[in-house]
Write an enzyme that holds these catalytic residues in place. Structure first.
Site, PDB file in Angstrom:
ATOM      1  N   THR A  36       1.124  -0.760   0.407  1.00  0.00           N
ATOM      2  CA  THR A  36       0.451   0.264  -0.038  1.00  0.00           C
ATOM      3  C   THR A  36       0.664   0.893  -0.480  1.00  0.00           C
ATOM      4  OG1 THR A  36      -1.371   1.167   1.091  1.00  0.00           O
ATOM      5  CG2 THR A  36      -0.055   0.219   2.758  1.00  0.00           C
ATOM      6  N   GLY A  37       0.249   2.518  -0.344  1.00  0.00           N
ATOM      7  CA  GLY A  37       0.692   3.711  -0.435  1.00  0.00           C
ATOM      8  C   GLY A  37       2.353   3.754  -1.050  1.00  0.00           C
ATOM      9  N   ARG A  66      -3.023   6.534   8.553  1.00  0.00           N
ATOM     10  CA  ARG A  66      -2.557   6.049   9.963  1.00  0.00           C
ATOM     11  C   ARG A  66      -3.968   4.706  10.196  1.00  0.00           C
ATOM     12  NH1 ARG A  66      -3.994   9.337  15.680  1.00  0.00           N
ATOM     13  NH2 ARG A  66      -1.882  10.450  15.548  1.00  0.00           N
ATOM     14  N   LYS A  68      -4.176   1.351   7.959  1.00  0.00           N
ATOM     15  CA  LYS A  68      -4.317   0.982   6.006  1.00  0.00           C
ATOM     16  C   LYS A  68      -4.473  -0.680   6.183  1.00  0.00           C
ATOM     17  CE  LYS A  68       0.087   3.258   6.254  1.00  0.00           C
ATOM     18  NZ  LYS A  68       0.992   4.043   5.356  1.00  0.00           N
ATOM     19  N   THR A  69      -3.229  -0.827   6.973  1.00  0.00           N
ATOM     20  CA  THR A  69      -3.486  -3.019   6.890  1.00  0.00           C
ATOM     21  C   THR A  69      -4.116  -3.661   8.096  1.00  0.00           C
ATOM     22  OG1 THR A  69      -1.242  -2.705   8.224  1.00  0.00           O
ATOM     23  CG2 THR A  69      -0.665  -2.913   5.494  1.00  0.00           C
ATOM     24  N   LYS A 139       4.337 -13.982  15.777  1.00  0.00           N
ATOM     25  CA  LYS A 139       4.076 -15.175  16.597  1.00  0.00           C
ATOM     26  C   LYS A 139       3.532 -16.076  15.719  1.00  0.00           C
ATOM     27  CE  LYS A 139      -0.323 -15.699  19.482  1.00  0.00           C
ATOM     28  NZ  LYS A 139      -1.817 -15.148  19.432  1.00  0.00           N
ATOM     29  N   HIS A 271      42.216   2.424  37.170  1.00  0.00           N
ATOM     30  CA  HIS A 271      41.404   1.430  37.636  1.00  0.00           C
ATOM     31  C   HIS A 271      40.552   2.503  38.251  1.00  0.00           C
ATOM     32  CE1 HIS A 271      44.022  -2.039  36.831  1.00  0.00           C
ATOM     33  NE2 HIS A 271      45.245  -1.965  37.210  1.00  0.00           N
ATOM     34  N   ARG A 430      38.761   5.508  57.280  1.00  0.00           N
ATOM     35  CA  ARG A 430      39.273   6.753  56.858  1.00  0.00           C
ATOM     36  C   ARG A 430      40.627   6.910  57.226  1.00  0.00           C
ATOM     37  NH1 ARG A 430      35.918   9.551  53.433  1.00  0.00           N
ATOM     38  NH2 ARG A 430      34.562   7.805  54.206  1.00  0.00           N
TER      39      ARG A 430
END
Length: 509
Positions: A36-37, A66, A68-69, A139, A271, A430
């Protein structure tokens, strides 16, 4: 093997580049095209006969394209099970054409966001039909081959040529996995865009499909990969490929140098910890001062600058063996000299905004935090002793605090002016960190009289102040917040030392 001969293909792509060889191969195989398109126009321009989707659905493209398919005849053609009797009856009943191959290239959502386009334009680039086609075909990989990205076209051409237009179940399942990778990546970026500024439940979603295999991980027996686009951040001008350890050090170097923007600055890291940092009037002098801090640890390290590397600086650098040098630019003669060592990695850093979220794997999950963007200056200092620091001491305290922020805890940083003298890094106490720093500084010939000290966290006891005073240190910056702060303050006052507090801790684990 469940071999399936491809007889029909639905093609719906945004970008047409690279598609022609695949179309030509499908033409050779006598495949029926549905489209399409703009894709239909492109296919017909290649001489292909195309069945228009709207002629199958009896519905035109609507709502500005928006929809089509999105129709049962299209998705039925993809999703129906060829070995399922009821499905086959419904195919006959509703006259649904079988579709064996789906080729989709999604709307460029990421590229549109990156371009700075308006929200309206970005939203229009959220693909609906394409992503639905991908998921449907993936799927039903038992019967359908899904090609979900233009990067896959070449592989599919080779596959069809090798198998005479057929695919087996292993092929289709592999491409289905790739399809779900494409769809999950796409949705992740949409989520990040849509969730900006929203009050949502915390969710960890990251997807990076650009990757490279590293020589190995931290050690040769560990595999290593980098996920991201290094080319967006660096131009590699010389040297071998970056290793896992190189990248960890380069990251630490880039984050540290981001603290220094104005005067020429050089940092040398090993490091992930700085073993030399200095700011000076020239880049050459900044490098000389940084190297003086610990020329032993600098061997084989990573060096970064915030200014163009000139020939004078390159001549000094060339005397040292180092792994990586990062700079915003290199003068031509400096680059020529530095390229004399073929394995020396030279990176030209581009002005790219880095992420403000940090995360890493831990146990059976991931921890995430905001990047430490706090950098305290004299305006944030609260003098808590009888004596306030002098202007020279304030300069040293600001400098030391920047280095301290990027050094592994527990840490103590000793500095004078804009030069690192030594640091005690990654210690379990510390006091040990301070003693390590004092010993290192003296070992490399530094007098500590009048030096300053920065701590990444508060002093629970006055011992560090007492040890520092004995070494000649005259000013201290620390976050404060201990219930025994007064003990350290009193120890400073008794020795005419200045202490300022910031109220901000900079642990780095």
């Amino acid at each position: 093997m469940n071999s399936v001969k491809i007889k029909s293909a639905l093609i719906s792509v945004y970008y047409k580049d690279g598609l022609e060889p695949l179309v030509r191969e499908l033409q050779k195989q006598g495949v029926t095209f549905y489209s399409t398109g703009g894709t239909q126009t492109f296919l017909e321009g290649l001489g292909a006969e195309v069945v228009a989707v709207d002629s199958v659905t009896d519905y035109p493209s609507i709502f500005g394209g928006r929809v089509k398919t999105l129709h049962p005849k299209i998705f039925g053609g993809i999703l129906h099970r060829r070995d399922h009797e009821q499905d086959q009856q419904e195919v006959e009943q509703f006259q649904i054409p079988a579709i064996d191959l789906v080729i989709v290239d999604l709307y460029p959502f990421e590229e549109t966001v990156a371009s700075g386009a308006s929200e309206e334009d970005v939203i229009e680039k959220i693909d609906i039909g394409g992503i639905s086609l991908i998921r449907a075909a993936a799927k039903n990989f038992q019967d359908v081959l899904i090609v979900s990205s233009r990067e896959q076209y070449g592989e599919v051409v080779e596959l069809l040529q090798a198998k005479d237009g057929s695919t087996d179940i292993a092929d289709r399942k592999r491409f289905a996995a790739k399809a779900f990778d494409v769809s999950s990546h796409y949705d992740t970026h949409i989520f990040h865009y849509m969730s900006q500024g929203q009050e949502l439940a915390p969710a960890f979603k990251q997807s990076e499909r650009t990757s490279q295999t590293l020589r190995y991980g931290e050690n040769p027996h560990q595999k290593g990969f980098f996920y991201g686009d290094l080319d967006a951040l660096f131009d590699k001008l010389n040297g071998k490929e970056l290793s896992y350890n190189n990248l960890v050090d380069v990251n630490a170097a880039v984050l540290l140098m981001a603290e220094f923007a104005d005067q020429p600055a050089v940092a040398i890291l090993k490091h992930t910890n700085a073993c030399g940092v200095a700011v000076a009037d020239s880049l050459q002098q900044a490098y000389v001062n940084a190297l003086a801090c610990d020329p032993v640890s600098a061997f084989g390290g990573v060096i970064i600058t915030n200014k163009t590397v000139d020939l004078a600086t390159a001549e000094e650098l060339n005397k040292l063996f180092f792994e990586v040098l990062i700079a915003p630019e290199f003068d031509a003669d400096a680059l020529e000299l530095l390229r004399s060592k073929k394995n020396r990695i030279l990176l030209r850093q581009k002005p790219v905004q880095l992420p403000t979220k940090l995360f890493k794997t831990l146990l059976n999950g991931v921890i995430e935090q905001d990047k430490d963007l706090a950098t305290e200056t004299a305006a944030d200092f609260k003098t808590v002793t009888d004596r306030a620091p002098s202007a020279e001491e304030v300069e040293g305290l600001e400098f030391a605090l920047k280095v301290c922020k990027h050094t592994k805890s527990n840490t103590i940083v000793l500095a004078r002016g804009n030069q690192l003298l030594a640091s005690g890094v990654g210690q379990t106490s510390r006091v040990d960190a301070l003693r390590q720093a004092i010993e290192k500084a003296r070992g490399f010939g530094f007098e500590l009289e009048g030096a300053v000290m920065a701590s990444d966290a508060f002093f629970p006891f006055p011992d560090c102040v007492e040890i520092a005073a004995e070494a000649g240190i005259t000013a201290v910056v620390q976050p404060g917040g201990s219930i025994k702060d007064k003990d350290s303050i009193d120890a400073c006052n008794a020795r005419n030392m200045a202490m300022v507090m910031t109220g901000v801790r900079h642990f780095k684990h």
